[in-house]
Design a protein around this motif. Structure first.
Motif, PDB file in Angstrom:
ATOM      1  N   ASP A 104       0.767  -1.357  -0.163  1.00 38.31           N
ATOM      2  CA  ASP A 104      -0.115   0.038   0.089  1.00 38.31           C
ATOM      3  C   ASP A 104       0.860   1.232   0.086  1.00 38.31           C
ATOM      4  O   ASP A 104       0.605   2.323  -0.488  1.00 38.31           O
ATOM      5  CB  ASP A 104      -0.899   0.175   1.153  1.00 38.31           C
TER       6      ASP A 104
ATOM      7  N   GLU B 106       5.540   2.731  -4.011  1.00 36.62           N
ATOM      8  CA  GLU B 106       5.434   3.482  -5.233  1.00 36.62           C
ATOM      9  C   GLU B 106       6.184   3.222  -6.267  1.00 36.62           C
ATOM     10  O   GLU B 106       6.361   3.814  -7.399  1.00 36.62           O
ATOM     11  CB  GLU B 106       5.572   4.879  -4.854  1.00 36.62           C
ATOM     12  N   SER B 107       7.044   2.055  -6.256  1.00 33.56           N
ATOM     13  CA  SER B 107       8.040   1.423  -7.282  1.00 33.56           C
ATOM     14  C   SER B 107       8.773   2.540  -7.744  1.00 33.56           C
ATOM     15  O   SER B 107       8.999   2.635  -8.945  1.00 33.56           O
ATOM     16  CB  SER B 107       6.731   0.730  -8.532  1.00 33.56           C
ATOM     17  N   ASN B 108       9.397   3.190  -6.768  1.00 35.67           N
ATOM     18  CA  ASN B 108      10.601   3.992  -7.193  1.00 35.67           C
ATOM     19  C   ASN B 108      11.880   3.161  -7.617  1.00 35.67           C
ATOM     20  O   ASN B 108      12.635   3.884  -8.286  1.00 35.67           O
ATOM     21  CB  ASN B 108      10.851   4.951  -6.056  1.00 35.67           C
ATOM     22  N   ALA B 109      11.863   2.088  -7.251  1.00 38.81           N
ATOM     23  CA  ALA B 109      13.091   1.016  -7.709  1.00 38.81           C
ATOM     24  C   ALA B 109      14.256   1.344  -7.185  1.00 38.81           C
ATOM     25  O   ALA B 109      15.335   0.905  -7.506  1.00 38.81           O
ATOM     26  CB  ALA B 109      12.942   0.868  -9.391  1.00 38.81           C
ATOM     27  N   ILE B 110      14.314   2.045  -6.169  1.00 40.08           N
ATOM     28  CA  ILE B 110      15.601   2.280  -5.267  1.00 40.08           C
ATOM     29  C   ILE B 110      16.134   1.130  -4.720  1.00 40.08           C
ATOM     30  O   ILE B 110      17.047   0.868  -4.744  1.00 40.08           O
ATOM     31  CB  ILE B 110      15.452   3.599  -4.393  1.00 40.08           C
TER      32      ILE B 110
ATOM     33  N   VAL C  36      11.739  -4.353  -9.975  1.00 37.90           N
ATOM     34  CA  VAL C  36      10.714  -3.777 -10.376  1.00 37.90           C
ATOM     35  C   VAL C  36      10.503  -4.000 -11.715  1.00 37.90           C
ATOM     36  O   VAL C  36      11.591  -4.016 -12.537  1.00 37.90           O
ATOM     37  CB  VAL C  36      10.749  -2.128 -10.325  1.00 37.90           C
TER      38      VAL C  36
ATOM     39  N   ASP D  16       5.678  -2.295 -13.680  1.00 38.84           N
ATOM     40  CA  ASP D  16       5.893  -1.346 -12.806  1.00 38.84           C
ATOM     41  C   ASP D  16       5.650  -1.545 -11.397  1.00 38.84           C
ATOM     42  O   ASP D  16       5.512  -0.732 -10.541  1.00 38.84           O
ATOM     43  CB  ASP D  16       4.943   0.073 -12.857  1.00 38.84           C
TER      44      ASP D  16
ATOM     45  N   ALA E 167      16.262  -0.924   2.499  1.00 37.34           N
ATOM     46  CA  ALA E 167      15.380  -0.545   3.344  1.00 37.34           C
ATOM     47  C   ALA E 167      15.426   0.852   3.586  1.00 37.34           C
ATOM     48  O   ALA E 167      14.515   1.657   3.791  1.00 37.34           O
ATOM     49  CB  ALA E 167      15.207  -1.385   4.395  1.00 37.34           C
TER      50      ALA E 167
ATOM     51  N   CYS F 255      14.572   3.237   0.874  1.00 41.67           N
ATOM     52  CA  CYS F 255      13.182   3.357   0.321  1.00 41.67           C
ATOM     53  C   CYS F 255      12.527   4.711   0.741  1.00 41.67           C
ATOM     54  O   CYS F 255      12.230   5.003   2.007  1.00 41.67           O
ATOM     55  CB  CYS F 255      12.356   2.275   0.810  1.00 41.67           C
ATOM     56  N   PRO F 256      12.258   5.763  -0.322  1.00 39.54           N
ATOM     57  CA  PRO F 256      11.736   6.969   0.365  1.00 39.54           C
ATOM     58  C   PRO F 256      10.219   6.889   0.746  1.00 39.54           C
ATOM     59  O   PRO F 256       9.671   7.743   1.474  1.00 39.54           O
ATOM     60  CB  PRO F 256      11.613   7.829  -1.077  1.00 39.54           C
TER      61      PRO F 256
ATOM     62  N   GLN G  62       9.535   4.359   2.868  1.00 39.08           N
ATOM     63  CA  GLN G  62       9.550   3.320   4.173  1.00 39.08           C
ATOM     64  C   GLN G  62       8.695   2.515   4.115  1.00 39.08           C
ATOM     65  O   GLN G  62       8.015   1.891   5.200  1.00 39.08           O
ATOM     66  CB  GLN G  62       9.350   4.234   5.409  1.00 39.08           C
ATOM     67  N   ALA G  63       8.719   1.383   2.817  1.00 40.81           N
ATOM     68  CA  ALA G  63       7.879   0.429   2.866  1.00 40.81           C
ATOM     69  C   ALA G  63       8.268  -0.711   3.071  1.00 40.81           C
ATOM     70  O   ALA G  63       7.433  -1.774   3.136  1.00 40.81           O
ATOM     71  CB  ALA G  63       7.135   0.548   1.289  1.00 40.81           C
ATOM     72  N   ILE G  64       9.691  -0.910   3.375  1.00 42.46           N
ATOM     73  CA  ILE G  64      10.332  -2.147   3.486  1.00 42.46           C
ATOM     74  C   ILE G  64      10.551  -2.388   4.973  1.00 42.46           C
ATOM     75  O   ILE G  64      11.338  -1.575   5.539  1.00 42.46           O
ATOM     76  CB  ILE G  64      11.464  -2.246   2.637  1.00 42.46           C
ATOM     77  N   THR G  65      10.209  -3.563   5.480  1.00 39.43           N
ATOM     78  CA  THR G  65      10.234  -3.947   6.951  1.00 39.43           C
ATOM     79  C   THR G  65      11.211  -5.265   7.007  1.00 39.43           C
ATOM     80  O   THR G  65      10.960  -6.016   6.309  1.00 39.43           O
ATOM     81  CB  THR G  65       9.015  -4.081   7.628  1.00 39.43           C
TER      82      THR G  65
END
Lengths: 63, 412
Positions: A8, A11-15, A26, A30, A51, A54-55, A57-60
């Motif tokens: 959720d 945003e698939s920034n792919a960083i 990714v 997308d 992690a 990730c701009p 902060q979606a990775i835990t």
């Protein structure tokens, strides 16, 4: 280490993919795919970097 | 030896990252993190987008790297700003920031001795000179975003955005999506000429016009009018645009004034060597740091990715100098993104002199464009709704790929 992505927030920034391509991908649709939810110790530094970077902060990560 | 003290001045993304990294690297001395805002460290990119749109709250902005300063044993001191520095004496002067109710608000001005200093004081939004009217905003802090949001919610709300850079364009998009009447004014005849070629700049204009934003190009702002509150923006060509809210997005100024008499070199930022070292036991990171990039020369980067990377790097750099270890220069490939309407615009690398779209098209508003220098060597890549290719480009640039490899991988 267990990798969880909050899709959720993602945003698939792919960083993450640039930091740890062995774990995060990714694709052309997308969307982010987690290639390995339990990466080995040799990947932990890269996954931590992914992690942190990730701009959204979606990775835990859980140890 | 007594316990060493590292002071990180500036508690936003780069500073928080540096403080966390010091602990991750096993530094056991004192870590003090000083910030002038009253709020605990938070993430700024959503301020012009989801936060401004009211789709997310402050808690979701909080930086995870500094979610629990106690657990990291970081002494987080908010509401304090740096007022002076003596590099030779290793002393930092601080005073309560004027506004806000942080822990520093009740403190007297005082001096902090340090063994190591990490400067991460960032940048502030440039203001229009001589304007003192209600309803005119810049966007840099969460307080700014709250004020703009409140102004958007008040009716009637006709919004004028001055400057079609990334912040301006994002604010314009967010305001327009909230159903407001939006005019965006850009002095150049296409936006972002420093980083985009004219066609890609005009694609941003088309995107905004397609969503109903009135975009005015090649015209400057002569003055703002209104009694106490802004009521209009007068352009160079004599036109007046009625406005209830004006958001100014005309760039930032690095926060260096406090360090002017420090002995450090200051020139559009804190000037550092290739390893972000600014002086004896002093490193600078994030928006305020102007370091000697091995590839590109002296540069200052106002980007999210860089704040994270340079924050980490600066902390390691400082510890390495004490351990007598050599460090590699800080040589990242810059990259950033901007979300406007349903487009994700990403740039990896540096601007070029030649531009080639290798996948998609401007009309589709989905493309990959490779930048190259006068000799045809790739320097960067611009992507619209192509995040995978943006990161691939960054990796290719890191490995000094040539144009053929770039075309091959990104052309797809």
């Amino acid at each position: 280490m267990k990798v969880t992505v909050d899709f959720d927030l993602c945003e698939s920034n792919a960083i993450c993919m640039a930091a740890a391509p062995e774990v995060f991908e990714v694709r052309d649709d997308d969307f982010l795919y987690v290639l390995n939810e339990n990466p080995g110790a040799e990947l932990h530094d890269k996954v931590r970097e992914a992690a942190e970077r990730c701009p959204k902060q979606a990775i835990t990560l859980e140890d | 030896m007594s316990e060493r003290r590292i002071v990180v001045v500036g508690a936003s993304l780069a500073g928080a990252q540096a403080a966390q990294t010091l602990r991750r690297q096993g530094f056991e001395g004192v870590v003090e993190l000083i910030g002038d805002e009253p709020h605990p460290p938070y993430n700024r990119p959503p301020l012009s987008k989801k936060y401004l749109a009211g789709e997310t709250d402050y808690d979701s902005l909080r930086l995870r790297s500094m979610a629990d300063p106690d657990e990291l044993n970081v002494d987080l001191r908010l509401g304090l700003r740096a007022t002076g520095l003596d590099v030779e004496a290793h002393t930092l002067h601080v005073a309560p920031a004027e506004a806000g109710a942080g822990s520093g608000a009740t403190a007297e001005p005082h001096t902090i001795n340090y063994d190591g200093l990490i400067i991460a004081t960032g940048a502030r939004a440039r203001r229009l000179p001589g304007v003192d009217l209600a309803g005119v905003f810049e966007l840099r802090t969460v307080d700014d975003a709250d004020a703009i949001r409140a102004a958007f919610d008040a009716t009637p709300s006709r919004v004028v955005v001055i400057g079609a850079g990334f912040i301006g364009a994002e604010v314009a998009a967010t305001a327009r999506e909230a159903g407001l009447e939006v005019t965006m004014i850009e002095a150049q005849d296409s936006p972002l000429q420093r980083v985009l070629d004219r066609d890609a700049g005009m694609a941003i204009v088309d995107l905004h016009r397609g969503h109903g934003v009135d975009v005015r190009l090649g015209v400057g702002v002569a003055s703002l009018v209104g009694d106490d509150r802004v009521s209009g923006v007068v352009l160079d060509d004599g036109t007046t645009i009625e406005a209830d809210v004006v958001v100014v997005g005309i760039g930032v100024i690095p926060n260096t004034e406090w360090a002017e008499d420090s002995g450090l070199t200051i020139d559009n930022g804190i000037v550092c060597d290739a390893t972000c070292l600014a002086g004896s036991d002093v490193v600078a990171v994030g928006d305020v740091a102007r370091w000697d990039h091995p590839r590109y020369g002296l540069m200052r980067v106002e980007q999210w990715d860089n704040a994270v990377d340079q924050g980490s790097y600066g902390a390691k750099r400082l510890l390495a100098s004490w351990a007598g270890e050599a460090v590699d220069p800080y040589a990242p490939i810059p990259s950033f993104w901007s979300d406007q309407f349903d487009r994700k615009i990403q740039l990896s690398g540096m601007p070029g002199e030649q531009f080639e779209i290798v996948q998609g098209s401007l009309d589709e508003q989905r493309f990959v464009q490779i930048y190259s220098d006068a000799h045809g060597a790739p320097t960067g890549a611009l992507t619209w709704n192509r995040p995978r290719q943006s990161m691939q480009a960054r990796m290719l640039l890191e490995s000094d790929a040539d144009m053929a490899e770039m075309r091959d991988t990104l052309g797809g």
